[in-house]
Design an enzyme around this catalytic site. Sequence first.
Site, PDB file in Angstrom:
ATOM      1  N   HIS A  64       0.853  -1.445   0.117  1.00  0.00           N
ATOM      2  CA  HIS A  64      -0.008   0.190   0.186  1.00  0.00           C
ATOM      3  C   HIS A  64       1.162   1.508  -0.325  1.00  0.00           C
ATOM      4  CE1 HIS A  64      -3.544  -1.866   1.721  1.00  0.00           C
ATOM      5  NE2 HIS A  64      -3.780  -2.373   0.278  1.00  0.00           N
ATOM      6  N   ASP A  66       0.798   4.481   1.685  1.00  0.00           N
ATOM      7  CA  ASP A  66       1.411   4.604   2.237  1.00  0.00           C
ATOM      8  C   ASP A  66       2.741   4.671   2.995  1.00  0.00           C
ATOM      9  OD1 ASP A  66      -0.357   3.296   3.562  1.00  0.00           O
ATOM     10  OD2 ASP A  66      -0.675   3.861   4.767  1.00  0.00           O
ATOM     11  N   HIS A  67       3.231   3.295   2.659  1.00  0.00           N
ATOM     12  CA  HIS A  67       3.891   2.268   3.287  1.00  0.00           C
ATOM     13  C   HIS A  67       5.285   2.284   2.443  1.00  0.00           C
ATOM     14  CE1 HIS A  67       2.119   1.099   7.108  1.00  0.00           C
ATOM     15  NE2 HIS A  67       1.220   1.420   5.988  1.00  0.00           N
ATOM     16  N   HIS A 142      -4.382  -8.274   6.663  1.00  0.00           N
ATOM     17  CA  HIS A 142      -4.344  -6.998   6.118  1.00  0.00           C
ATOM     18  C   HIS A 142      -4.996  -7.095   4.774  1.00  0.00           C
ATOM     19  CE1 HIS A 142      -4.515  -2.285   6.003  1.00  0.00           C
ATOM     20  NE2 HIS A 142      -3.846  -2.357   4.744  1.00  0.00           N
TER      21      HIS A 142
END
Length: 304
Positions: A64, A66-67, A142
Amino acid sequence: MKFEVTILGNSSATPVHNRNPTAQLLNCNEKFYLIDCAEGTQQQFIKYNIKGNKIDHIFISHLHGDHYFGLIGLLSSLHLNGRLKPIQLFGPAALLEILELQFKHSETILRYPIEFTAVTADESRVIFQNSDIIVETIVLNHRIPCTGYKFTQKRRLRKLIIEKLEAENIPVEYFLLLKRGLNLDLPNGSVLLNENYTTEAEEPKSYCYCSDTLADGSYLAQLKNCTMLYHEATFLHELLDRANVTHHSTALQAAQVALESGAQHLLIGHFSSRYKVLQPLLDEARLVFKNTQLAMEGVTYTIA
């Protein structure tokens, strides 16, 4: 031995004013390990006077944005700044494909090699170790495959009681054997009992990093008795339904994980952009686990 983590980003999904998405820098005995690399990580390096070229190991939890959206920029900057030494990169197998595609179409040939290790989210395993630290994966739950990471110090040799050794004129060449815990037979027939000249080294400390996950308890055994646990706390518990839909955790759940795993300290982060004030998340977690802190950007937390 220095063992500490600096928070570079504590926001989830998107940047917000004064908060960046996830990135952390672990310092173990002046060796530096970057954990996730969101958009804006290089700016945080500049802001907090971190030298990117000192980082030789990067761990990406999942794909993802944002990582990891800051990773291609960081790797490119290291190239432009003349880096020659290899960098070790750990992450999902598809990460290498993504990087190679971007380098291909920008016609970038790095000056330095990337030594890539594909990480799978099927079972916990040791993926790296050196003289200072052992790194294991933590299998998280997740929406896409996701691994946390457990960083554990290697046990140090015993500590010498130097004053006693010097007072008795014990030769220096015996010191390493004593540090290894051995009793020594001397040429004069006497015996040096190790327990009289050394003390136990400190217990190894550990740092567990849980990026994005449902707090379903499936990974508790992998966190057992960690010194410091970082656990995402995207929402307050009043939004539990939203947390479940997005496969995230609430602050209350993060605290429950810390309590049930026997962690000594808890850092919570990965806060939803809906929260402009973070104190309510801290208050909620402390209802269950008092030794909780907010993972605040620019703050370095000693793992002890």
